[in-house]
Design a protein around this motif. Structure first.
Motif, PDB file in Angstrom:
ATOM      1  N   CYS A  33      -6.588  -2.796  10.349  1.00  0.00           N
ATOM      2  CA  CYS A  33      -5.472  -2.814   9.896  1.00  0.00           C
ATOM      3  C   CYS A  33      -5.619  -2.781   8.400  1.00  0.00           C
ATOM      4  CB  CYS A  33      -4.557  -4.216  10.427  1.00  0.00           C
ATOM      5  SG  CYS A  33      -4.027  -4.002  12.133  1.00  0.00           S
ATOM      6  N   ASP A  34      -6.482  -3.903   7.729  1.00  0.00           N
ATOM      7  CA  ASP A  34      -6.748  -3.593   6.528  1.00  0.00           C
ATOM      8  C   ASP A  34      -7.055  -2.203   5.830  1.00  0.00           C
ATOM      9  OD1 ASP A  34      -5.839  -6.311   6.231  1.00  0.00           O
ATOM     10  OD2 ASP A  34      -7.714  -7.203   5.977  1.00  0.00           O
ATOM     11  N   ALA A  35      -8.066  -1.805   6.679  1.00  0.00           N
ATOM     12  CA  ALA A  35      -8.771  -0.388   6.249  1.00  0.00           C
ATOM     13  C   ALA A  35      -7.208   0.637   5.965  1.00  0.00           C
ATOM     14  CB  ALA A  35      -9.640   0.154   6.836  1.00  0.00           C
ATOM     15  N   LYS A  36      -6.433   0.760   7.064  1.00  0.00           N
ATOM     16  CA  LYS A  36      -5.589   1.504   7.154  1.00  0.00           C
ATOM     17  C   LYS A  36      -4.312   1.366   6.051  1.00  0.00           C
ATOM     18  CE  LYS A  36      -1.780   3.156  10.251  1.00  0.00           C
ATOM     19  NZ  LYS A  36      -0.587   3.090   9.138  1.00  0.00           N
ATOM     20  N   ASN A  37      -3.954  -0.043   5.686  1.00  0.00           N
ATOM     21  CA  ASN A  37      -3.088  -0.384   4.772  1.00  0.00           C
ATOM     22  C   ASN A  37      -3.833  -0.043   3.440  1.00  0.00           C
ATOM     23  OD1 ASN A  37      -1.290  -1.349   6.749  1.00  0.00           O
ATOM     24  ND2 ASN A  37      -2.309  -3.399   6.683  1.00  0.00           N
ATOM     25  N   ILE A  38      -5.060  -0.439   3.109  1.00  0.00           N
ATOM     26  CA  ILE A  38      -5.587  -0.128   1.838  1.00  0.00           C
ATOM     27  C   ILE A  38      -5.399   1.548   1.591  1.00  0.00           C
ATOM     28  CG2 ILE A  38      -7.800  -0.028   0.615  1.00  0.00           C
ATOM     29  CD1 ILE A  38      -8.231  -2.661   1.937  1.00  0.00           C
ATOM     30  N   SER A  39      -5.817   2.309   2.526  1.00  0.00           N
ATOM     31  CA  SER A  39      -5.904   3.653   2.225  1.00  0.00           C
ATOM     32  C   SER A  39      -4.504   4.169   1.994  1.00  0.00           C
ATOM     33  CB  SER A  39      -6.436   4.587   3.691  1.00  0.00           C
ATOM     34  OG  SER A  39      -5.592   4.583   4.546  1.00  0.00           O
ATOM     35  N   GLU A  40      -3.437   3.508   2.281  1.00  0.00           N
ATOM     36  CA  GLU A  40      -2.101   3.946   2.262  1.00  0.00           C
ATOM     37  C   GLU A  40      -1.622   3.571   0.759  1.00  0.00           C
ATOM     38  OE1 GLU A  40      -0.086   2.448   5.592  1.00  0.00           O
ATOM     39  OE2 GLU A  40      -0.584   4.144   6.910  1.00  0.00           O
ATOM     40  N   LEU A  41      -2.336   2.881   0.052  1.00  0.00           N
ATOM     41  CA  LEU A  41      -1.963   2.171  -1.274  1.00  0.00           C
ATOM     42  C   LEU A  41      -2.941   2.986  -2.393  1.00  0.00           C
ATOM     43  CD1 LEU A  41      -1.752  -1.506  -0.472  1.00  0.00           C
ATOM     44  CD2 LEU A  41       0.268   0.031  -0.854  1.00  0.00           C
ATOM     45  N   GLU A  42      -2.146   3.133  -3.606  1.00  0.00           N
ATOM     46  CA  GLU A  42      -2.862   3.843  -4.528  1.00  0.00           C
ATOM     47  C   GLU A  42      -2.521   3.043  -6.008  1.00  0.00           C
ATOM     48  OE1 GLU A  42      -3.189   8.070  -7.007  1.00  0.00           O
ATOM     49  OE2 GLU A  42      -2.032   7.925  -4.930  1.00  0.00           O
ATOM     50  N   GLU A  43      -3.808   2.817  -6.626  1.00  0.00           N
ATOM     51  CA  GLU A  43      -3.859   1.896  -7.945  1.00  0.00           C
ATOM     52  C   GLU A  43      -2.684   2.839  -8.939  1.00  0.00           C
ATOM     53  OE1 GLU A  43      -7.563   0.593  -9.279  1.00  0.00           O
ATOM     54  OE2 GLU A  43      -7.562  -0.783  -7.313  1.00  0.00           O
ATOM     55  N   GLY A  44      -1.826   2.171  -9.431  1.00  0.00           N
ATOM     56  CA  GLY A  44      -1.200   2.814 -10.474  1.00  0.00           C
ATOM     57  C   GLY A  44       0.136   3.609 -10.007  1.00  0.00           C
ATOM     58  N   VAL A  45       0.220   3.559  -8.608  1.00  0.00           N
ATOM     59  CA  VAL A  45       1.312   4.439  -8.031  1.00  0.00           C
ATOM     60  C   VAL A  45       1.973   3.600  -7.136  1.00  0.00           C
ATOM     61  CG1 VAL A  45       2.036   6.271  -6.456  1.00  0.00           C
ATOM     62  CG2 VAL A  45      -0.020   6.721  -8.143  1.00  0.00           C
ATOM     63  N   SER A  46       1.290   2.972  -6.380  1.00  0.00           N
ATOM     64  CA  SER A  46       2.055   1.991  -5.247  1.00  0.00           C
ATOM     65  C   SER A  46       2.857   0.858  -5.874  1.00  0.00           C
ATOM     66  CB  SER A  46       0.947   1.418  -4.145  1.00  0.00           C
ATOM     67  OG  SER A  46       0.387   2.507  -3.598  1.00  0.00           O
ATOM     68  N   THR A  47       3.968   0.357  -5.352  1.00  0.00           N
ATOM     69  CA  THR A  47       4.651  -0.626  -6.052  1.00  0.00           C
ATOM     70  C   THR A  47       4.446  -2.019  -5.416  1.00  0.00           C
ATOM     71  OG1 THR A  47       6.381  -0.209  -4.334  1.00  0.00           O
ATOM     72  CG2 THR A  47       6.480   1.140  -6.555  1.00  0.00           C
ATOM     73  N   GLU A  48       5.140  -2.968  -5.999  1.00  0.00           N
ATOM     74  CA  GLU A  48       5.081  -4.324  -5.427  1.00  0.00           C
ATOM     75  C   GLU A  48       5.502  -4.274  -3.811  1.00  0.00           C
ATOM     76  OE1 GLU A  48       6.873  -8.786  -5.705  1.00  0.00           O
ATOM     77  OE2 GLU A  48       7.312  -7.181  -7.122  1.00  0.00           O
ATOM     78  N   ALA A  49       6.768  -3.556  -3.800  1.00  0.00           N
ATOM     79  CA  ALA A  49       7.139  -3.325  -2.496  1.00  0.00           C
ATOM     80  C   ALA A  49       6.317  -2.511  -1.302  1.00  0.00           C
ATOM     81  CB  ALA A  49       8.684  -2.640  -2.370  1.00  0.00           C
ATOM     82  N   ASP A  50       5.631  -1.592  -1.719  1.00  0.00           N
ATOM     83  CA  ASP A  50       4.562  -0.877  -0.993  1.00  0.00           C
ATOM     84  C   ASP A  50       3.522  -1.986  -0.329  1.00  0.00           C
ATOM     85  OD1 ASP A  50       5.917   1.616  -1.414  1.00  0.00           O
ATOM     86  OD2 ASP A  50       4.542   1.920  -3.005  1.00  0.00           O
ATOM     87  N   VAL A  51       3.076  -2.756  -1.500  1.00  0.00           N
ATOM     88  CA  VAL A  51       2.284  -3.786  -0.952  1.00  0.00           C
ATOM     89  C   VAL A  51       2.575  -4.705   0.046  1.00  0.00           C
ATOM     90  CG1 VAL A  51       0.438  -5.709  -1.926  1.00  0.00           C
ATOM     91  CG2 VAL A  51       0.943  -3.667  -3.345  1.00  0.00           C
ATOM     92  N   ARG A  52       3.720  -5.357  -0.353  1.00  0.00           N
ATOM     93  CA  ARG A  52       4.356  -6.318   0.631  1.00  0.00           C
ATOM     94  C   ARG A  52       4.875  -5.683   2.190  1.00  0.00           C
ATOM     95  NH1 ARG A  52       6.546 -11.285  -1.277  1.00  0.00           N
ATOM     96  NH2 ARG A  52       6.013 -11.752  -3.408  1.00  0.00           N
ATOM     97  N   GLU A  53       5.144  -4.595   2.143  1.00  0.00           N
ATOM     98  CA  GLU A  53       5.506  -3.698   3.458  1.00  0.00           C
ATOM     99  C   GLU A  53       4.042  -3.655   4.185  1.00  0.00           C
ATOM    100  OE1 GLU A  53       6.278   0.789   4.557  1.00  0.00           O
ATOM    101  OE2 GLU A  53       7.606  -0.096   3.116  1.00  0.00           O
ATOM    102  N   ARG A  54       2.825  -3.383   3.531  1.00  0.00           N
ATOM    103  CA  ARG A  54       1.590  -3.166   4.328  1.00  0.00           C
ATOM    104  C   ARG A  54       1.129  -4.512   4.469  1.00  0.00           C
ATOM    105  NH1 ARG A  54       3.413   0.918   1.757  1.00  0.00           N
ATOM    106  NH2 ARG A  54       3.090   2.919   2.620  1.00  0.00           N
TER     107      ARG A  54
END
Length: 172
Positions: A26-47
């Motif tokens: 699950c972590d690997a999938k969630n991490i792959s969906e996030l991008e430094e400088g692009v993803s927001t706080e809401a994206d992080v909390r969603e995953r």
């Protein structure tokens, strides 16, 4: 009866490893969906959900702690900049970070660096408290180990050590 206890203990360990494997997947999938400088706080909390702790960072940043102890072998620190975007995502249970834990360092600083430990044990007669983190050593990532920071009564580091994971050794 002794044989049954061994079977139960091995079964427990297998179940624990299965849960840890699911977390890693699950972590690997969630991490792959996030991008430094692009993803927001809401994206992080969603995953990742709500963080275990939130630490103040530099320049108005916040550092979100996502703990995977005691089942897992990782702890994540995700930095959300003042602009609300993710600026860093780091797995902090590394040999490099452990080397930064030095005698005299306060517990709060170690806790902020490594995240919540898998276990805290107080030894009253020794006047010590041990904080343990489970992690994987080396590039092959198959050797489960436990890093321990030993604190004095003032919760300052006295020494550190790293040993093979006793739980793994017991169930071999």
């Amino acid at each position: 009866m002794r044989g049954l206890n061994g079977v139960i203990r091995r079964g427990f360990w297998v179940a624990l490893l299965a849960v840890a494997s699911l977390l890693v997947a699950c972590d690997a999938k969630n991490i792959s969906e996030l991008e430094e400088g692009v993803s927001t706080e809401a994206d992080v909390r969603e995953r990742f959900g709500a963080p275990e702790a939130v630490w103040d960072g530099e320049d108005g940043a916040q550092i979100y702690e996502y703990n995977r102890q005691p089942e897992g072998h990782v702890n994540y620190m995700i930095t959300i900049g003042a602009d609300g975007r993710m600026s860093a995502l780091r797995q902090v249970l590394t040999e490099r970070n452990f080397a930064r834990v030095l005698p005299g360092m306060p517990m709060e600083e170690v806790r902020r660096m490594l995240g919540k430990p898998m276990k805290i044990t107080t030894y009253d007669l020794k006047r010590e408290t041990h904080y343990d983190w489970r992690y994987m050593e080396g590039s092959n990532r198959i050797d489960s180990r436990v890093f321990t920071a030993v604190f004095d009564p003032d919760l300052r580091v006295v020494r550190t050590m790293s040993v093979s994971d006793p739980e793994l050794e017991r169930n071999r």
